[in-house]
Design an enzyme around this catalytic site. Sequence first.
Site, PDB file in Angstrom:
ATOM      1  N   ARG A   1      46.071  47.893  48.895  1.00  0.00           N
ATOM      2  CA  ARG A   1      44.823  48.049  49.637  1.00  0.00           C
ATOM      3  C   ARG A   1      44.858  47.286  50.950  1.00  0.00           C
ATOM      4  O   ARG A   1      44.340  47.737  51.951  1.00  0.00           O
ATOM      5  CB  ARG A   1      43.683  47.520  48.761  1.00  0.00           C
ATOM      6  CG  ARG A   1      42.378  47.342  49.472  1.00  0.00           C
ATOM      7  CD  ARG A   1      41.233  47.451  48.510  1.00  0.00           C
ATOM      8  NE  ARG A   1      41.285  48.703  47.807  1.00  0.00           N
ATOM      9  CZ  ARG A   1      40.799  48.894  46.572  1.00  0.00           C
ATOM     10  NH1 ARG A   1      40.229  47.902  45.936  1.00  0.00           N
ATOM     11  NH2 ARG A   1      40.880  50.070  46.013  1.00  0.00           N
ATOM     12  N   TYR A   2      45.467  46.130  50.935  1.00  0.00           N
ATOM     13  CA  TYR A   2      45.523  45.286  52.131  1.00  0.00           C
ATOM     14  C   TYR A   2      46.912  45.375  52.742  1.00  0.00           C
ATOM     15  O   TYR A   2      47.873  45.707  52.044  1.00  0.00           O
ATOM     16  CB  TYR A   2      45.226  43.834  51.751  1.00  0.00           C
ATOM     17  CG  TYR A   2      43.848  43.607  51.172  1.00  0.00           C
ATOM     18  CD1 TYR A   2      42.731  43.577  52.006  1.00  0.00           C
ATOM     19  CD2 TYR A   2      43.660  43.420  49.811  1.00  0.00           C
ATOM     20  CE1 TYR A   2      41.464  43.354  51.482  1.00  0.00           C
ATOM     21  CE2 TYR A   2      42.395  43.190  49.285  1.00  0.00           C
ATOM     22  CZ  TYR A   2      41.302  43.159  50.121  1.00  0.00           C
ATOM     23  OH  TYR A   2      40.061  42.931  49.599  1.00  0.00           O
TER      24      TYR A   2
ATOM     25  N   ARG B   1      49.690  42.612  51.010  1.00  0.00           N
ATOM     26  CA  ARG B   1      49.737  42.186  49.608  1.00  0.00           C
ATOM     27  C   ARG B   1      49.335  43.322  48.680  1.00  0.00           C
ATOM     28  O   ARG B   1      48.601  44.224  49.081  1.00  0.00           O
ATOM     29  CB  ARG B   1      48.838  40.971  49.382  1.00  0.00           C
ATOM     30  CG  ARG B   1      47.390  41.144  49.802  1.00  0.00           C
ATOM     31  CD  ARG B   1      46.803  39.777  50.166  1.00  0.00           C
ATOM     32  NE  ARG B   1      45.366  39.812  50.426  1.00  0.00           N
ATOM     33  CZ  ARG B   1      44.821  40.210  51.574  1.00  0.00           C
ATOM     34  NH1 ARG B   1      45.579  40.673  52.561  1.00  0.00           N
ATOM     35  NH2 ARG B   1      43.517  40.179  51.749  1.00  0.00           N
TER      36      ARG B   1
ATOM     37  N   CYS C   1      34.067  43.188  31.983  1.00  0.00           N
ATOM     38  CA  CYS C   1      35.330  43.567  32.636  1.00  0.00           C
ATOM     39  C   CYS C   1      35.125  44.698  33.641  1.00  0.00           C
ATOM     40  O   CYS C   1      34.537  45.728  33.329  1.00  0.00           O
ATOM     41  CB  CYS C   1      36.349  44.008  31.595  1.00  0.00           C
ATOM     42  SG  CYS C   1      37.950  44.443  32.317  1.00  0.00           S
TER      43      CYS C   1
ATOM     44  N   CYS D   1      36.537  40.866  27.807  1.00  0.00           N
ATOM     45  CA  CYS D   1      35.301  40.380  28.426  1.00  0.00           C
ATOM     46  C   CYS D   1      34.339  41.556  28.522  1.00  0.00           C
ATOM     47  O   CYS D   1      34.718  42.634  28.985  1.00  0.00           O
ATOM     48  CB  CYS D   1      35.580  39.854  29.831  1.00  0.00           C
ATOM     49  SG  CYS D   1      36.832  38.572  29.865  1.00  0.00           S
TER      50      CYS D   1
ATOM     51  N   LYS E   1      37.344  43.270  49.392  1.00  0.00           N
ATOM     52  CA  LYS E   1      36.348  42.211  49.214  1.00  0.00           C
ATOM     53  C   LYS E   1      35.659  41.887  50.534  1.00  0.00           C
ATOM     54  O   LYS E   1      36.324  41.684  51.540  1.00  0.00           O
ATOM     55  CB  LYS E   1      37.032  40.965  48.670  1.00  0.00           C
ATOM     56  CG  LYS E   1      37.635  41.199  47.297  1.00  0.00           C
ATOM     57  CD  LYS E   1      38.455  40.014  46.841  1.00  0.00           C
ATOM     58  CE  LYS E   1      39.180  40.316  45.569  1.00  0.00           C
ATOM     59  NZ  LYS E   1      40.378  41.172  45.763  1.00  0.00           N
TER      60      LYS E   1
ATOM     61  N   ASP F   1      33.030  43.257  46.146  1.00  0.00           N
ATOM     62  CA  ASP F   1      34.181  44.150  46.252  1.00  0.00           C
ATOM     63  C   ASP F   1      33.600  45.532  46.544  1.00  0.00           C
ATOM     64  O   ASP F   1      32.866  46.091  45.730  1.00  0.00           O
ATOM     65  CB  ASP F   1      34.985  44.122  44.944  1.00  0.00           C
ATOM     66  CG  ASP F   1      36.488  44.196  45.208  1.00  0.00           C
ATOM     67  OD1 ASP F   1      36.867  44.758  46.257  1.00  0.00           O
ATOM     68  OD2 ASP F   1      37.266  43.713  44.376  1.00  0.00           O
TER      69      ASP F   1
ATOM     70  N   ARG G   1      37.530  46.442  34.784  1.00  0.00           N
ATOM     71  CA  ARG G   1      38.456  47.518  34.399  1.00  0.00           C
ATOM     72  C   ARG G   1      38.182  47.973  32.977  1.00  0.00           C
ATOM     73  O   ARG G   1      39.103  48.297  32.232  1.00  0.00           O
ATOM     74  CB  ARG G   1      39.910  47.047  34.551  1.00  0.00           C
ATOM     75  CG  ARG G   1      40.217  46.643  35.975  1.00  0.00           C
ATOM     76  CD  ARG G   1      41.691  46.592  36.316  1.00  0.00           C
ATOM     77  NE  ARG G   1      41.804  46.019  37.662  1.00  0.00           N
ATOM     78  CZ  ARG G   1      42.181  44.780  37.923  1.00  0.00           C
ATOM     79  NH1 ARG G   1      42.572  43.977  36.941  1.00  0.00           N
ATOM     80  NH2 ARG G   1      42.209  44.325  39.157  1.00  0.00           N
TER      81      ARG G   1
ATOM     82  N   CYS H   1      44.658  42.239  26.642  1.00  0.00           N
ATOM     83  CA  CYS H   1      43.979  40.971  26.836  1.00  0.00           C
ATOM     84  C   CYS H   1      43.731  40.360  25.464  1.00  0.00           C
ATOM     85  O   CYS H   1      43.603  41.072  24.468  1.00  0.00           O
ATOM     86  CB  CYS H   1      42.633  41.159  27.524  1.00  0.00           C
ATOM     87  SG  CYS H   1      42.780  41.392  29.297  1.00  0.00           S
TER      88      CYS H   1
ATOM     89  N   ASP I   1      30.566  44.075  39.741  1.00  0.00           N
ATOM     90  CA  ASP I   1      30.914  45.420  40.218  1.00  0.00           C
ATOM     91  C   ASP I   1      30.041  46.499  39.585  1.00  0.00           C
ATOM     92  O   ASP I   1      29.414  46.284  38.554  1.00  0.00           O
ATOM     93  CB  ASP I   1      32.382  45.721  39.879  1.00  0.00           C
ATOM     94  CG  ASP I   1      33.350  44.963  40.774  1.00  0.00           C
ATOM     95  OD1 ASP I   1      32.983  44.665  41.926  1.00  0.00           O
ATOM     96  OD2 ASP I   1      34.467  44.666  40.313  1.00  0.00           O
TER      97      ASP I   1
END
Length: 439
Positions: A122-123, A126, A142, A139, A347, A340, A144, A135, A303
């Site tokens: 995206r950037y 990086r 989450c 969570c 972000k 985001d 995702r 995981c 999000d």
Amino acid sequence: MAIFTKNQQEIATSIESESKLSHWLDWKWQVKHAIKSIEQFELLTGIQFSDKERKALQKTIDHFPLSITPYYLSLIDKNNYQNDPIFKQAFADIRELHISKDEMKDPLAEDHDSPVPGITHRYPDRVLFLISNVCAMYCRHCTRKRKVGDTDNIPSKSQIQLGLDYIKKTPQIRDVLLSGGDPFLLSDSYLDWILTELRAIPHVQVIRIGTRTPVVLPYRITENLISVLKKHHPIWINTHFNHVKELTDSSRKALTMLADAGIPLGNQSVLLAGVNDCPRIMKELVQRLVKNRVRPYYMYQCDLSEGLSHFRTPVGKGIEIIESLIGHTSGFAVPTYVIDAPGGGGKIPIMPNYLISWNTNKVILRNYEGVITSYKEPSNYKDRECDRNCKNCNLELNIKEGEEVNAIGIEKLLSDSNDTISLIPSNNERIQRREHSND
Ligand SMILES: *Cc1c(COP(=O)(O)O)cnc(C)c1O
């Protein structure tokens, strides 16, 4: 707090009649005995749901699966679980199935900015590299959630190889962010392989790992893992504490081991309604993190992922929290508050306003106390014309190997070497009319 509390001993004995401290401290034992059903949760906590609640909860976890490590479960306050930040982050809430029309499966469009599976580029310099989709704990907040428990999507060695190949052939990537899932759920030897491959790529300067294991599975931070990580410096780690209650003796020990290995530690919190949407909790959290050598890095606005509406706060709550931190506590304890961008813009930092007004002579500012002040601009500043050719410049920057990246975005509008005067959305109707009249 002891490293093996009475409550933890009880939970361990209920899971296996022969409970031993050595089992509890074994991260694989923790993963193997993660709590995945409502019945098991009720049995181990003594919390009882009505038949109706149990049915609704079952429907919820059929859609968004449940997984809680015995360790994280042991932190739940059984006597006040409805208000408990650990319970709320770990246990299903029937409101997760109320999907509002603003919510999306992939709000950050990570799957769109993906040149090969598992990589989000995206950037400019990086990439995000998803190397694990497992995981220890799922969570409930989450971002995702769409991928959680999706066993069809476990990155294979050959898929990871595709990601490595992409990074290898893309020289502008100097920073690789390993995430998932949780990279630390992979074995030490598998991680070692990925890190070795990445380190062999000359343009990869920094490797970052995003992991929540110090919070939900602190026993994962073993001497052996530390010795693997130390071989591949510079390694940076970002973890994910949301509440002071998560900073236990065990998690602090994990942080100490990582920091002692020379790994700079950062923390990414998510602002969650009913968990940490309070300036006092956040201030206590960031101060305790800093005390444990963890630098608060980002505080995320929640999000627009499906099933998270009950966790979302207004943006104003985040600004209020930042307002209570800047100036009031150590500068390096203040995270950057970010949204985001839905749709994949990346972000975007959000700040209270400190710049009140300005003219060519003075800037008017206010501080955290409300004091309004003026800053006099220099009268003799000479700007340098920059043609992006450092040879002609009297600032002694001689980046021979520094490859010239074209300016983009607002940087482009500000630059001397580019004559773009405005940035216009591609579907701007006014511009489209112009093009038609030229036909
Ligand atoms: C967050 C993120 C990064 C890293 O961003 P930083 O601001 O450098 O921490 C990189 N790629 C993607 C897709 C991200 O979401």
